[in-house]
Design a protein around this motif. Structure first.
Motif, short mmCIF file in Angstrom:
data_model
loop_
_atom_site.label_atom_id
_atom_site.label_comp_id
_atom_site.label_asym_id
_atom_site.label_seq_id
_atom_site.Cartn_x
_atom_site.Cartn_y
_atom_site.Cartn_z
N THR A 155 6.20 34.89 -16.14
CA THR A 155 5.16 33.85 -16.81
C THR A 155 4.93 32.79 -15.80
OG1 THR A 155 6.76 32.11 -17.35
CG2 THR A 155 6.19 33.95 -19.06
N ALA A 156 3.85 31.93 -15.85
CA ALA A 156 3.50 31.09 -14.86
C ALA A 156 3.15 29.85 -15.57
CB ALA A 156 2.19 31.61 -14.06
N ARG A 199 -3.56 32.36 -4.54
CA ARG A 199 -2.80 33.16 -5.58
C ARG A 199 -3.44 32.45 -7.00
NH1 ARG A 199 2.16 34.99 -4.02
NH2 ARG A 199 2.54 35.27 -6.23
N ARG A 200 -4.11 33.41 -7.55
CA ARG A 200 -4.75 33.18 -8.87
C ARG A 200 -4.23 32.81 -9.89
NH1 ARG A 200 -10.51 35.99 -9.31
NH2 ARG A 200 -10.61 34.31 -10.54
N GLU A 201 -2.81 33.40 -9.95
CA GLU A 201 -2.03 33.46 -11.43
C GLU A 201 -1.52 31.79 -11.56
OE1 GLU A 201 1.17 34.89 -8.28
OE2 GLU A 201 -0.88 34.72 -8.57
N LYS A 233 0.91 30.98 -18.60
CA LYS A 233 0.37 32.40 -18.77
C LYS A 233 1.22 33.45 -18.67
CE LYS A 233 -2.97 32.96 -15.46
NZ LYS A 233 -4.02 32.80 -14.29
N LEU A 234 1.18 34.51 -19.38
CA LEU A 234 2.06 35.44 -19.49
C LEU A 234 1.65 36.57 -18.36
CD1 LEU A 234 2.24 36.42 -23.05
CD2 LEU A 234 3.29 34.53 -21.73
N SER A 291 8.92 29.12 -13.71
CA SER A 291 8.63 28.74 -15.19
C SER A 291 9.84 28.80 -15.95
CB SER A 291 7.56 29.72 -15.52
OG SER A 291 7.04 29.56 -16.80
N ASP A 292 9.45 28.82 -17.13
CA ASP A 292 10.69 28.68 -18.31
C ASP A 292 10.37 29.94 -19.37
OD1 ASP A 292 12.65 28.06 -20.23
OD2 ASP A 292 12.76 26.18 -19.66
N LEU A 293 10.95 30.87 -19.35
CA LEU A 293 10.93 31.80 -20.29
C LEU A 293 11.08 31.41 -21.71
CD1 LEU A 293 10.41 34.92 -20.72
CD2 LEU A 293 12.92 35.24 -20.85
#
Length: 294
Positions: free
Chosen positions: A17-18, A44-46, A62-63, A86-88
């Motif tokens: 995730t982002a 880096r677009r994510e 974002k997933l 991130s944080d899941l």
């Protein structure tokens, strides 16, 4: 770009995730936020949609579903830090996505996965929820075309951890971690911003000794032995721009607590340094009795 990590306590990061949202003082100088801004500058677009114009987390997540298959391509066993950027267990990550992550970790079980969160309440809610095991098993069935059996929870190769920065966050987060099913539980005390006593964690009507695995009523009317405990403690000072200092005694105290209880201890880095008086260190508890059960 290499998928190997420079983080000393893992081999690889697996960012699925982002984005994130700041939740406590430990987030003030978030390294992942700074890294995301640099990655956006590199094209880096994510991370483009999860940062504000000032380079802060926007709160959006974002997933990155295309990355779920990455562990299948790692042939040799690895220690994998899941979602270092991130944080899941962010509030906006759906339960079915987390179940898919669990299914991948079960099927690619030559690897050890370490999941660190600042949201242990949601982690406990998800992993103990009525729908999670069903969705996890459905995800395994889909990935294996209904040919797989087994995979009882909790998974032996999945370690669950919480980040804490001082006593208040330890008191809040660690009892929730201990109340969540897991094969291995750990704490990352980084950035360490104050002294932490892991042998005395107030939570509701109970006090917890996270190092030895028991908790007791505050009025001493009851205590329970053989409950969940920590298996590993990571400690580190803050580094980077505007880093806040860590007193060496804070890290030494955690080391000594681990040594006394036979819990693994990993010291990552000193970070910055500042003098702290003995009165400040001793007074971190506000004068509370630090003793255990009678």
């Amino acid at each position: 770009m290499s998928d190997r990590s420079k983080i000393a306590w893992c081999d690889t990061t697996w960012n699925i995730t982002a984005g994130c949202r700041r939740v406590s003082a430990g987030c003030q100088n978030c390294y992942a936020e700074r890294m995301a801004a640099r990655l956006v500058a590199m094209g880096r677009r994510e991370y483009e949609d999860v940062l504000t114009s000032t380079g802060r987390w926007s709160g959006n997540v974002k997933l990155l579903e295309e990355r779920l298959s990455q562990p299948a391509h790692w042939k040799a066993p690895r220690r994998v830090f899941v979602d270092s950027m991130s944080d899941l267990f962010h509030e906006d990550v759906p339960v079915d996505f987390i179940a898919n992550v669990w299914a991948v970790m079960r099927l690619e079980d030559r690897h050890t996965y370490m999941i660190l969160t600042k949201r242990p309440e949601r982690m406990r809610q998800v992993l103990t929820g009525a729908d999670f095991e069903r969705e996890y098993r459905e995800a395994v069935d889909i990935l294996t075309e209904h040919t797989f059996t087994g995979g009882e929870l909790p998974l032996a190769n999945v370690w669950l951890g919480v980040s804490v920065e001082h006593q208040a966050t330890a008191d809040e987060r660690i009892p929730l971690l201990l109340d969540t099913p897991a094969a291995v539980r750990f704490v990352s005390a980084e950035p360490l911003l104050g002294p932490i006593d892991l042998t005395y964690l107030p939570c509701g009507d109970w006090n917890w000794d996270a190092m030895r695995g028991y908790h007791w009523k505050m009025d001493h009317s009851d205590y329970q032995m053989g409950t969940a405990k920590l298996n590993w403690v990571i400690c580190g000072g803050e580094s980077g721009p505007n880093a806040r200092p860590m007193h060496p005694d804070w890290g030494r105290s955690l080391r000594d607590q681990c040594q006394a209880a036979g819990v693994a201890y990993f010291f990552k880095q000193w970070g910055e340094f500042a003098e702290v008086s003995r009165e400040e260190a001793d007074g971190a508890r506000g004068g509370k009795n630090l003793g255990g059960p009678p």
